[in-house]
Design an enzyme around this catalytic site. Structure first.
Site, PDB file in Angstrom:
ATOM      1  N   ALA B 110       0.758  -1.283   0.021  1.00  0.00           N
ATOM      2  CA  ALA B 110      -0.099   0.071   0.006  1.00  0.00           C
ATOM      3  C   ALA B 110       0.789   1.267   0.024  1.00  0.00           C
ATOM      4  CB  ALA B 110      -0.948  -0.002   1.238  1.00  0.00           C
ATOM      5  N   LYS B 111       0.485   2.116  -0.845  1.00  0.00           N
ATOM      6  CA  LYS B 111       1.066   3.332  -1.069  1.00  0.00           C
ATOM      7  C   LYS B 111       1.274   4.418   0.140  1.00  0.00           C
ATOM      8  CE  LYS B 111       0.752   5.220  -5.507  1.00  0.00           C
ATOM      9  NZ  LYS B 111      -0.100   6.128  -6.352  1.00  0.00           N
ATOM     10  N   CYS B 112       0.111   4.054   0.864  1.00  0.00           N
ATOM     11  CA  CYS B 112      -0.412   5.278   1.966  1.00  0.00           C
ATOM     12  C   CYS B 112       0.115   4.912   3.456  1.00  0.00           C
ATOM     13  CB  CYS B 112      -1.760   5.349   2.065  1.00  0.00           C
ATOM     14  SG  CYS B 112      -2.693   3.960   2.727  1.00  0.00           S
ATOM     15  N   LEU B 113       1.145   3.926   3.443  1.00  0.00           N
ATOM     16  CA  LEU B 113       1.254   3.428   4.861  1.00  0.00           C
ATOM     17  C   LEU B 113       2.955   3.787   5.082  1.00  0.00           C
ATOM     18  CD1 LEU B 113      -0.355   0.102   5.413  1.00  0.00           C
ATOM     19  CD2 LEU B 113      -0.922   2.132   6.416  1.00  0.00           C
TER      20      LEU B 113
ATOM     21  N   LEU C 102      -2.653   7.456   5.045  1.00  0.00           N
ATOM     22  CA  LEU C 102      -2.927   7.161   6.437  1.00  0.00           C
ATOM     23  C   LEU C 102      -1.985   7.603   7.342  1.00  0.00           C
ATOM     24  CD1 LEU C 102      -4.900   3.914   6.323  1.00  0.00           C
ATOM     25  CD2 LEU C 102      -6.129   5.761   6.694  1.00  0.00           C
TER      26      LEU C 102
END
Lengths: 121, 113, 117
Positions: B110-113, C102
């Site tokens: 995941a890119k967002c972590l 996030l």
């Protein structure tokens, strides 16, 4: 750093919701927040043992619950499981995965009071 | 770098949109070597250690480790000398989580972590 | 100390009242002298990022209203890029919505109060 209680409410069949709640929990822990969790309502179904092979499962779901093993790596916890939610779904006898423990309403109240933030997913 | 297949020996293995292996079960060490050639990396024992580490990580937790998680998990298992991003970036200059998971035949993390 | 807020939106802008509520809440926060650290779109709220939203003139475009409010007030309006990709959503060039992760939400959250919509 904050103490955050993440309240999970989604059934594992609601893959987007359950999975995104897990991603959020891990992201919060990754930047050093103290994350604890409460599995409530249909989220208690997430604690049923998943099929090892997704094609054997009744529905083609990803067994994202395996990632619960990461909680220990991130020092997350406690992971509380709402007793009432289990009872009302006929799951009172469910053997909880390692690191999870039952909580009655008084214990849930205490956990909520101790947290700086509550996030419900 | 985008291509639909990767050639490994006699075989053409399908890739996903991001250039990662489409079928996790297609992976063999030769696949890692083929990706390494594409990315102009020559693999040492230190690279293989990380590749097998992320494969094991995936088998245990069913998720591709993003960078923070990779560093943390490596530190836990192999000690702080290897569980730090400087060490990992020296091995995989394009981004350790991104490159190691690709070579290991896992989905893109995941890119967002 | 002045309280700072993080707003977390999780519902589609069309399938619930969360965008309307969040917008009202955000206005009230500033009107009362408090601060907004971030407005973060997660889960189905990332549908707001879609550049192809096309509503009849007499139906309020809450996603656009939230975006222009954030631009005027210079409040970071972030969305989870992974949640968007999973839904096939890509922001337009120069979108008022900022691609983020996030981890960024989690870092900005420090020292703020989270309110969910």
């Amino acid at each position: 750093m904050q103490a955050i209680l993440l309240i999970q409410t989604a059934s594992p069949f609601n893959q987007a919701k359950a999975r995104e709640a897990l991603d959020l929990a891990l992201a919060l822990a990754a930047v050093e927040h103290q994350v604890s969790m409460l599995f409530q309502d249909d989220a208690v179904y997430q604690l049923l043992p998943p099929a090892d092979n997704p094609t054997d499962a009744p529905a083609p779901l990803k067994a994202f619950q395996k990632s619960f093993g990461l909680f220990a790596l991130y020092d997350m916890g406690p992971c509380l499981v709402c007793q009432q939610s289990l009872n009302s779904r006929g799951l009172a006898e469910l053997v909880l995965p390692e690191g999870f423990r039952l909580a009655d309403s008084a214990q849930i109240r205490t956990a909520m009071q101790q947290a700086d933030q509550l996030i419900r997913c | 770098m985008t291509q639909a297949f990767i050639t490994v020996g006699e075989q053409s293995l399908p890739l996903d949109k991001h250039g990662y292996l489409q079928q996790l079960s297609d992976w063999t060490p030769e696949v890692a070597l083929a990706f390494a050639r594409l990315e102009q990396l020559s693999l040492t024992d230190a690279h293989w250690e990380v590749i097998y580490f992320v494969r094991e990580f995936y088998q245990q937790f069913n998720t591709s480790p993003a960078i923070r998680l990779l560093v943390k998990a490596m530190a836990e298992k192999l000690g702080p000398d290897k569980g730090n991003s400087k060490y990992l970036f020296l091995l995989f200059p394009e981004g350790p989580a991104k490159q190691a998971t690709r070579l290991a035949g896992l989905p893109k993390p995941a890119k967002c972590l | 100390m002045i309280t700072r807020f993080s707003l977390l939106l999780q519902q589609s802008p069309f399938a619930g009242q969360s965008f309307a509520s969040a917008l009202q809440f955000a206005r009230a926060v500033l009107a009362n002298g408090y601060q907004l650290e971030q407005i973060f779109l997660y889960e189905d709220a990332v549908l707001a990022v879609q550049p192809g939203i096309d509503l009849p003139a007499d139906e309020p475009d809450l996603a656009a209203q939230l975006a222009s409010f954030c631009q005027q007030q210079q409040i970071p309006l972030l969305y989870c890029v992974t949640a968007a990709e999973k839904r096939g959503i890509y922001a337009a060039e120069h979108s008022p919505f900022l691609a983020a992760g996030l981890a960024e939400f989690a870092m900005r959250l420090t020292g703020t109060k989270v309110v969910q919509f």
